[in-house]
Write an enzyme that holds these catalytic residues in place. Structure first.
Site, PDB file in Angstrom:
ATOM      1  N   GLU A  40       0.869  -1.174   0.000  1.00  0.00           N
ATOM      2  CA  GLU A  40       0.000   0.000   0.000  1.00  0.00           C
ATOM      3  C   GLU A  40       0.910   1.229   0.000  1.00  0.00           C
ATOM      4  O   GLU A  40       2.008   1.214   0.566  1.00  0.00           O
ATOM      5  CB  GLU A  40      -0.853  -0.036   1.267  1.00  0.00           C
ATOM      6  CG  GLU A  40      -1.810   1.126   1.451  1.00  0.00           C
ATOM      7  CD  GLU A  40      -2.541   1.053   2.788  1.00  0.00           C
ATOM      8  OE1 GLU A  40      -3.629   1.637   2.886  1.00  0.00           O
ATOM      9  OE2 GLU A  40      -2.017   0.415   3.742  1.00  0.00           O
ATOM     10  N   LYS A 115      -9.829   0.812  -1.776  1.00  0.00           N
ATOM     11  CA  LYS A 115      -9.970   0.322  -0.406  1.00  0.00           C
ATOM     12  C   LYS A 115     -11.350   0.655   0.147  1.00  0.00           C
ATOM     13  O   LYS A 115     -11.768   1.817   0.168  1.00  0.00           O
ATOM     14  CB  LYS A 115      -8.884   0.951   0.453  1.00  0.00           C
ATOM     15  CG  LYS A 115      -8.812   0.480   1.894  1.00  0.00           C
ATOM     16  CD  LYS A 115      -7.647   1.210   2.560  1.00  0.00           C
ATOM     17  CE  LYS A 115      -7.444   0.812   3.988  1.00  0.00           C
ATOM     18  NZ  LYS A 115      -6.314   1.578   4.585  1.00  0.00           N
ATOM     19  N   CYS A 151      -4.816  -3.484   3.327  1.00  0.00           N
ATOM     20  CA  CYS A 151      -4.485  -3.171   4.719  1.00  0.00           C
ATOM     21  C   CYS A 151      -5.652  -3.361   5.695  1.00  0.00           C
ATOM     22  O   CYS A 151      -5.975  -4.479   6.066  1.00  0.00           O
ATOM     23  CB  CYS A 151      -3.905  -1.769   4.800  1.00  0.00           C
ATOM     24  SG  CYS A 151      -2.910  -1.494   6.303  1.00  0.00           S
TER      25      CYS A 151
END
Length: 272
Positions: A40, A115, A151
């Site tokens: 990321e 995300k 993440c």
């Protein structure tokens, strides 16, 4: 199929980060990796200031340079970047938000996963500057179905189960995890748990710990803890990095996924 997780520490400038990551991707490809996962925030580290000033769409410099590299090497590259999103009011100020995007490029693909779960936790509000995504992404690589998460998504098992139900056998997770008390244990537990409850391989490539081993365990923002990891569908950790820059590798066995799902058909369960 051989995969690689490239662990490194990116900085402020997109061009500098490209010059950092491209040789690592080449090394991974030379060592036989067909899928290469980078962290990321590969295009710009979270510690490097405003994200909107360098954010660009998938036709921009960062994405097209990696697209050209993927085509040259005949690999799939997944790497974290930021794309322009919208304007958002925070405490009377108008902020230019971005999407926190995993670029997916090569082998006929050039797209992004945005995300879904922004990191609004521990007195940090990623959603102030990052607009949450909405769509799950699963792509086909030589017949292997690959899901994508980023993440903080790893704290949400429902997303990983849904990716698996949509066919994902491997789920790749670009990451920039925070260091601090209990953070490494949480990371190891969550990455293993998501493999178990999706009955899938997990390949999570993280930012290395800024400062490396000398800073290990100290509290930090979401700038990296290292420990990139590849976990199999039975929860076996096949490869794990330390705190420093590193590349880890493993081989994905699709038959192992199907065998594990046959023995443990939890994805078929719809409730009593």
């Amino acid at each position: 199929m051989k995969i690689a997780c490239v662990q490194l520490t990116t900085g402020e400038k997109v061009e500098d980060n490209l010059n950092l990551v491209i040789p690592r991707i080449r090394e991974a490809a030379q060592n036989g990796a067909r899928i290469i996962v980078c962290p990321e925030a590969t295009s710009q580290a979270f510690s490097a200031g405003r994200l909107d000033t360098q954010a660009e769409d998938l036709e921009g410099t960062f994405a097209t340079r990696l697209q050209e590299l993927a085509q040259e090497l005949e690999v799939l590259i997944v790497a974290g970047t930021f794309r322009p999103a919208d304007q958002h009011e925070v405490d009377g100020k108008t902020l230019n938000r971005v999407f926190n995007t995993a670029l997916i490029t090569g082998l006929g693909h050039h797209e992004g996963y945005d995300k879904i779960h922004t990191y609004d936790a521990f007195d940090y509000r990623e959603s102030d500057t990052v607009r949450p995504g909405e769509d799950y992404v699963v792509v086909d690589v030589d017949g292997l179905k690959v899901g994508v998460a980023i993440c903080y998504d790893i704290r949400f098992p429902e997303q990983f189960k849904e990716l698996a139900r949509r066919g994902a056998e491997l789920i790749v997770v670009p990451t920039s995890w925070a260091d601090g008390d209990g953070k490494l244990n949480a990371w190891r537990t969550l990455s293993t748990a998501r493999a178990l409850d999706s009955v899938s391989y997990i390949a999570a490539a993280g930012q290395a710990r800024p400062g490396g081993n000398a800073k290990a365990g100290e509290a930090s923002g979401p700038t990296g803890i290292g420990h990139s990891v590849i976990v199999d569908p039975n929860g076996q950790r096949l490869a794990e990095a330390g705190y420093e820059d590193e590349i880890v590798y493993a081989t994905i066995d699709q038959d192992a996924v199907q065998e594990a799902r046959k023995k443990l058909p939890i994805l078929d369960w719809t409730g009593a």
